[in-house]
Scaffold this motif. Structure first.
Motif, short mmCIF file in Angstrom:
data_model
loop_
_atom_site.label_atom_id
_atom_site.label_comp_id
_atom_site.label_asym_id
_atom_site.label_seq_id
_atom_site.Cartn_x
_atom_site.Cartn_y
_atom_site.Cartn_z
N GLY A 51 0.82 -1.20 0.00
CA GLY A 51 0.00 0.00 0.00
C GLY A 51 0.85 1.25 0.00
O GLY A 51 2.06 1.20 0.25
N ARG A 58 -5.34 6.39 1.40
CA ARG A 58 -4.59 5.16 1.21
C ARG A 58 -4.99 4.44 -0.07
O ARG A 58 -6.15 4.43 -0.46
CB ARG A 58 -4.81 4.22 2.40
CG ARG A 58 -4.31 4.78 3.71
CD ARG A 58 -4.54 3.83 4.85
NE ARG A 58 -4.12 4.42 6.11
CZ ARG A 58 -4.15 3.79 7.27
NH1 ARG A 58 -4.58 2.56 7.34
NH2 ARG A 58 -3.74 4.41 8.37
N SER A 60 -4.48 0.60 -1.69
CA SER A 60 -4.04 -0.78 -1.53
C SER A 60 -3.85 -1.39 -2.92
O SER A 60 -4.72 -1.23 -3.78
CB SER A 60 -5.07 -1.60 -0.75
OG SER A 60 -5.18 -1.12 0.58
#
Length: 224
Positions: A51, A58, A60
């Motif tokens: 990530g 964020r 991933s």
């Protein structure tokens, strides 16, 4: 043009990152989830996940090499041919589908709740033999081709990228390099066509890699 729904997803993702900002888990802005040995047994790599943070939310990444997609195709075709083309064999092997058994956790003297499931696979004795033979036949004749791909999806907490890109991941520097490529793709600074123009993974590639397959697919997770 950004829609209101898109803006809400970004807002929720930024809020989730702000409220759960585990910066100590990130190295140079990248969350590296696996431990990479100093010496690799094989020059091939298959999949990875990591990530990073971009624009205060964020991302991933679920990455796979095209050879992984090629292998999935062969395995799926082989299972389909073994089970569906022979109805009697399929009936005898109905229990190849996972047998699901609940695992209980006690709550006091008389109560219990399900905490998970146990799966058992019990095929006929000759199932594995037949499957291997069919896989070899497919490997020797298939014209299946894998092209690089890149797909982005949203959850209520982050952005998820599914990337099938022909790069090898053997240590942390490789993860950092792949992350930089994906960031540029997200920002639309480059396209897959720009980076991997004309790339195709075919049976010829699969056959040329035969001696190296299956040697380094095990990942050890970091303790965070």
């Amino acid at each position: 043009m950004k829609t209101q729904q898109f803006e809400q997803k970004i807002k929720h993702a930024k809020l989730a990152h702000k409220n759960n900002c585990l910066q100590t888990c990130y190295k140079n802005g990248i969350l590296i989830r696996h431990v990479y040995p100093d010496q690799q047994q094989s020059p091939l790599s298959w999949w990875d996940d990591f990530g990073f943070i971009i624009n205060d939310y964020r991302v991933s990444v679920a990455w796979s090499h095209p050879r992984q997609a090629f292998r999935y195709f062969i395995e799926a075709e082989a299972i389909d041919m073994v089970l569906k083309n022979d109805l009697e064999f399929a009936k005898r092997n109905a229990n190849i589908e996972a047998i699901q058994k609940p695992i209980y956790k006690k709550l006091g003297r008389s109560r219990k709740k399900v905490k998970g499931f146990e799966y058992n696979v019990l095929p006929d004795d000759d199932y594995v033999v037949r499957l291997k033979k069919v896989k070899r036949d497919i490997e020797a004749s298939t014209e299946f081709t894998v092209l690089p791909s890149f797909d982005i999806r949203w959850t209520n907490k982050s952005r998820i990228v599914f990337a099938c890109i022909p790069m090898e991941i053997h240590h942390e520097d490789d993860v950092i390099l792949l992350a930089s490529v994906i960031k540029r793709l997200i920002k639309r600074e480059v396209s897959l066509q720009d980076i991997f123009s004309g790339y195709r993974y075919t049976r010829c590639d699969w056959e040329s890699e035969n001696e190296h397959r299956g040697l380094n697919e095990f990942h050890v997770h970091r303790i965070s």
